[in-house]
Design an enzyme around this catalytic site. Structure first.
Site, PDB file in Angstrom:
ATOM      1  N   HIS A  71       0.814  -1.222   0.000  1.00  0.00           N
ATOM      2  CA  HIS A  71       0.000   0.000   0.000  1.00  0.00           C
ATOM      3  C   HIS A  71       0.848   1.273   0.000  1.00  0.00           C
ATOM      4  CE1 HIS A  71      -2.994   2.985   1.039  1.00  0.00           C
ATOM      5  NE2 HIS A  71      -2.440   3.180   2.220  1.00  0.00           N
ATOM      6  N   HIS A  96       3.653   7.124   5.323  1.00  0.00           N
ATOM      7  CA  HIS A  96       2.440   7.827   5.740  1.00  0.00           C
ATOM      8  C   HIS A  96       1.609   7.089   6.786  1.00  0.00           C
ATOM      9  CE1 HIS A  96       0.137   5.402   2.772  1.00  0.00           C
ATOM     10  NE2 HIS A  96      -0.893   5.682   3.539  1.00  0.00           N
ATOM     11  N   GLU A 100       0.881   6.289  12.513  1.00  0.00           N
ATOM     12  CA  GLU A 100      -0.450   5.944  12.980  1.00  0.00           C
ATOM     13  C   GLU A 100      -0.531   4.485  13.422  1.00  0.00           C
ATOM     14  OE1 GLU A 100      -3.401   6.219  10.012  1.00  0.00           O
ATOM     15  OE2 GLU A 100      -5.058   6.016  11.414  1.00  0.00           O
ATOM     16  N   ASP A 101       0.048   3.605  12.640  1.00  0.00           N
ATOM     17  CA  ASP A 101      -0.179   2.175  12.842  1.00  0.00           C
ATOM     18  C   ASP A 101       0.926   1.445  13.600  1.00  0.00           C
ATOM     19  OD1 ASP A 101      -2.503   2.428  11.526  1.00  0.00           O
ATOM     20  OD2 ASP A 101      -1.853   1.510   9.653  1.00  0.00           O
ATOM     21  N   ASP A 161      -3.296   8.407  -1.259  1.00  0.00           N
ATOM     22  CA  ASP A 161      -3.647   7.352  -0.306  1.00  0.00           C
ATOM     23  C   ASP A 161      -5.094   6.923  -0.539  1.00  0.00           C
ATOM     24  OD1 ASP A 161      -3.568   5.720   1.989  1.00  0.00           O
ATOM     25  OD2 ASP A 161      -4.249   7.365   3.275  1.00  0.00           O
ATOM     26  N   ASP A 281     -24.778  15.819 -23.489  1.00  0.00           N
ATOM     27  CA  ASP A 281     -23.325  15.983 -23.528  1.00  0.00           C
ATOM     28  C   ASP A 281     -22.604  14.887 -22.768  1.00  0.00           C
ATOM     29  OD1 ASP A 281     -24.414  16.874 -21.233  1.00  0.00           O
ATOM     30  OD2 ASP A 281     -23.182  18.663 -21.041  1.00  0.00           O
TER      31      ASP A 281
HETATM   32 MN    MN Z   1      -2.778   4.659   3.844  1.00  0.00          MN
END
Ligand code: MN
Length: 743
Positions: A71, A96, A100-101, A161, A281
């Site tokens: 990821h 990223h 957090e994880d 992300d 359109d």
């Molecule tokens: Mn992510």
């Protein structure tokens, strides 16, 4: 989002060695995608970040079972390839999810990579924790975006992300898919739009639609594919003369027919309530010219001139975003022209540079250009974006509105005048909104201003509406309000209030009954009350009290005898028969005298309704019409359908007349027009609601070129009352005409 699963360490189905090879191969592709931005120092730092991420996520797997590290690598690659970001962003994208994880801290990041990287990752971590669809207030929403905008890369990486999560949504549970797809429509697609990342915006919207409305998505995609050959033929025929002329003028050019996204087609189908075939359109024709920078603008206008030599333009549909580019950097000339087949076609004219910026965003266009111009252009773009986000001229609410909050199909968000956000079920009305805020606000609601426009309380709300509730102390919930609400809360409160009203009325009625009994010299006990119930053919004690209070049962009209035991003795009432001819009936209706269906009391008691086509009120000449399924409908004699009903169905006509001195209120409509002037709406509403003790059910004004037209539905007591009101309104300065309308 909880995409993290601990890896089963000894799952024999997983070939760890092969996985390792795959991870390395993906990592190498990522480095290649950096292209010109690949410096030895950059690669060294990226490798460091990659190793940290690899270690930090080593025990995690995505829902699909894949190693989690796939990821961040994919997100980093989107940043490089599709958004055009450089090594710093790629590095941050790799990291990223680590803070957090996993155990990695922001301080670690700062120490290992520097303050910029720590700031970006801090921003990314903060947005993750943000529940964008909750009851967040508009102002908070803006603050979050502002803090993100301190470094635009935070938003860009977050978009990458989200894009990857949307692309890999398949393995999620249905519920999660819906939540993530809704969030994407609510926040991320509009953000991508705002940043000028049109390709990403379209892909996000299409993916969101695919998960939210799989059948619709499938249907439209299939139809788009099926209609492609026809479209191609049309485009090539349309382009032929233009192409020839462009060549003659010596332009290097490309003409493309760009199909619109599935989501935007679906939007149009819904908004205009048309089928796929009727969306004219589904594609736009794009003419891209190779121009020298200093000639871009002039060239685009030359092309415009050529196009309009062959096809008639619609003057209302010319958009010049070259002279005044959008904040997100979008530059293009748009026009809509009439094709030979008789349909309007949107034509977009732009230079090659403009096209690249429009398709991929600013960063992507400039990434191969190593020049001062690049740095300046990027800075200018980022400044413009920041300005757009910070624009002090737009209120928080405008700002959020601007994001076109297409939230859930099942839910909408609406805002109070202070910008507080409320989440309501789809289909909610202004009245639901009022009850959602406070019971008293709902109880006294007489209408609302939605986006500063007056609307009736039954007005259905739309996503992003801002609502100001208009109240009157005299207002009380009515039975028909139950038809205007969808929320359980509003429904329960209205019912409760109707019960309270009835109880209060019954209390008043009971007192009146007891007073009369004392006057007659009998005890107000159960037996005597029962005698009255029987006399009036009421269904119960409470029914008797209720009708006495409403004036339907008139105790003053009876002079009962009293037995030796103190019992009330009343004559038995004989129902009146009616065997007259139709002509006599009509004559009598018009005269409105004599025995007939008595109107004006409790509408629930007798099975009759006031017809909606002419809204009769007390004082009108009326008649009853026995319908097949809806009981008796009461019409005005002047109702447009009266003649037809009377002549064709004479046998179903019932005489009716109003019973006097009733405090019951009836709905009547008034239409008026006049010269629009400041304050006229206020004057009118003040007269209706305050001076005349009239409750408005709905009110609407429309103003066009200084002429306004308005319509009010208001509760009045009878024709006298209504006529007084009409006279008063005629006296308002600027009002030219006032008339009663039937429906
Ligand atoms: Mn992510």
């Amino acid at each position: 989002m909880s995409k993290v699963e601990p890896a089963p360490a000894t799952d024999p189905a997983i070939d760890l060695e092969r996985e390792k090879q795959e991870i390395l191969s993906r990592y190498r592709s990522l480095l290649r995608s950096l292209k010109g931005e690949r410096t030895p120092e950059g690669v060294r730092r990226i490798r460091k970040a990659f190793n940290i991420a690899l270690e930090a996520h080593k025990d995690q797997r995505r829902k699909s079972g894949e190693p989690y590290i796939y990821h961040p690598i994919a997100v980093a690659r989107i940043c490089a390839e599709e958004i055009g970001l450089g090594p710093t962003s790629v590095l941050c994208a790799l990291l990223h999810d680590t803070v957090e994880d996993t155990d990695l801290t922001l301080d670690d990041v700062r120490e290992l990579f520097g303050p910029t990287e720590a700031t970006i990752i801090d921003g990314l971590t903060k947005i993750s924790g943000l529940n964008v669809t909750g009851s967040m207030q508009a102002e908070n929403f803006r603050k979050v975006l502002l803090s993100m905008a301190q470094d635009v890369r935070v938003i860009l990486i977050k978009l990458a992300d989200r894009l990857h999560n949307m692309r890999t949504l398949d393995s999620m549970a249905r519920e999660k898919q819906l939540k993530i797809a809704s969030e994407t429509l609510f926040l991320y697609a509009p953000l991508a739009h705002r940043l000028g990342l049109y390709n990403i915006k379209n892909e996000l919207e299409d993916l969101a639609l695919k998960y939210k409305e799989p059948e619709i998505f499938e249907e439209i995609s299939t139809k788009l594919k099926k209609s492609e050959p026809v479209r191609k033929r049309f485009i090539s025929r349309f382009s032929m003369p233009i192409g020839a002329a462009l060549e003659k003028e010596g332009f290097g050019y490309e003409i493309k027919g760009r199909p619109k996204s599935v989501h935007s087609i679906w939007n149009k189908m819904q908004k205009k309530n048309v089928s796929f075939e009727e969306v004219y359109d589904v594609f736009a024709i794009r003419i891209i010219v190779n121009s020298r920078p200093e000639l871009e603008k002039a060239d685009c206008w030359k092309v415009y001139s050529i196009v309009t030599d062959y096809y008639q333009p619609n003057p209302d549909r010319l958009r010049d975003w070259i002279s005044l580019p959008k904040a997100n950097g979008y530059e293009s000339l748009h026009t809509t022209v009439m094709s030979p087949g008789g349909r309007w076609v949107e034509v977009q004219i732009r230079s090659k540079r403009m096209d690249e910026v429009a398709e991929m965003g600013y960063a992507a266009h400039w990434r191969y250009k190593d020049s001062d111009e690049k740095q300046n252009a990027m800075d200018a773009w980022i400044d413009r974006i920041r300005e757009a986000l910070e624009d002090p001229g737009s209120s928080a609410v405008d700002f959020v509105n601007d994001f076109k909050l297409n939230l859930f199909s099942e839910e909408i968000v609406a805002f109070t005048p202070n910008g507080e956000m409320r989440t309501l079920p789809a289909g909610s009305t202004a009245l639901d909104f009022a009850f959602d805020i406070h019971t008293d606000l709902g109880r006294q609601c007489i209408g609302a201003k939605v986006n500063h426009k007056l609307v009736p309380l039954s007005h259905p709300l739309r996503n992003g509406d801002q609502i100001e509730i208009i109240t009157s102390k005299k207002q009380q919930p009515k039975e028909d309000w139950l038809n205007y609400v969808v929320t359980a809360k509003a429904r329960a409160r209205i019912k409760q209030n109707l019960r309270d009203q009835k109880k209060k009325m019954a209390g008043v009625g009971r007192e009146s009954v007891e007073d009369h009994m004392r006057k007659w010299g009998v005890k107000p006990d159960a037996k005597n009350i029962a005698a009255l119930v029987e006399y009036f053919r009421a269904t119960s004690e409470n029914d008797l009290f209720w009708h006495v209070a409403r004036g339907r049962f008139d105790l003053d009209k009876i002079t009962p005898a009293v037995s030796a035991k103190g019992r009330l003795e009343l004559p038995v009432q004989v129902p009146q028969g009616d065997e007259r001819s139709f002509e006599e009936v009509v004559a009598e209706i018009r005269g409105a005298k004599g025995g007939a269906l008595l109107l004006g009391d409790d509408l629930q008691r007798i099975d009759y309704q006031l017809s909606k086509c002419c809204n009769p009120i007390p004082g009108d000449d009326v008649f009853g019409f026995i319908t097949q399924h809806d009981g008796i409908k009461v019409h005005r004699v002047s109702c447009p359908s009266a003649v037809q009903l009377m002549s064709n169905f004479a046998y179903r006509i019932v005489k009716a007349r109003w019973k006097g001195k009733d405090q019951m209120e009836f709905l009547a409509g008034l239409r008026f027009s006049g010269i629009d002037s400041a304050g006229i709406v206020l004057n009118i509403t003040t007269i209706i609601s305050a001076e005349h003790n009239v409750n408005m059910r709905s009110i609407g004004f429309e103003s066009n070129d200084g002429i306004f037209e308005g319509k009010v539905m208001a509760y009045v007591q009878n024709t006298d009352h209504l006529n007084q009101l009409i006279e008063k309104l005629r006296g308002v300065e600027g009002v030219k005409s006032v008339e009663r309308v039937d429906h």
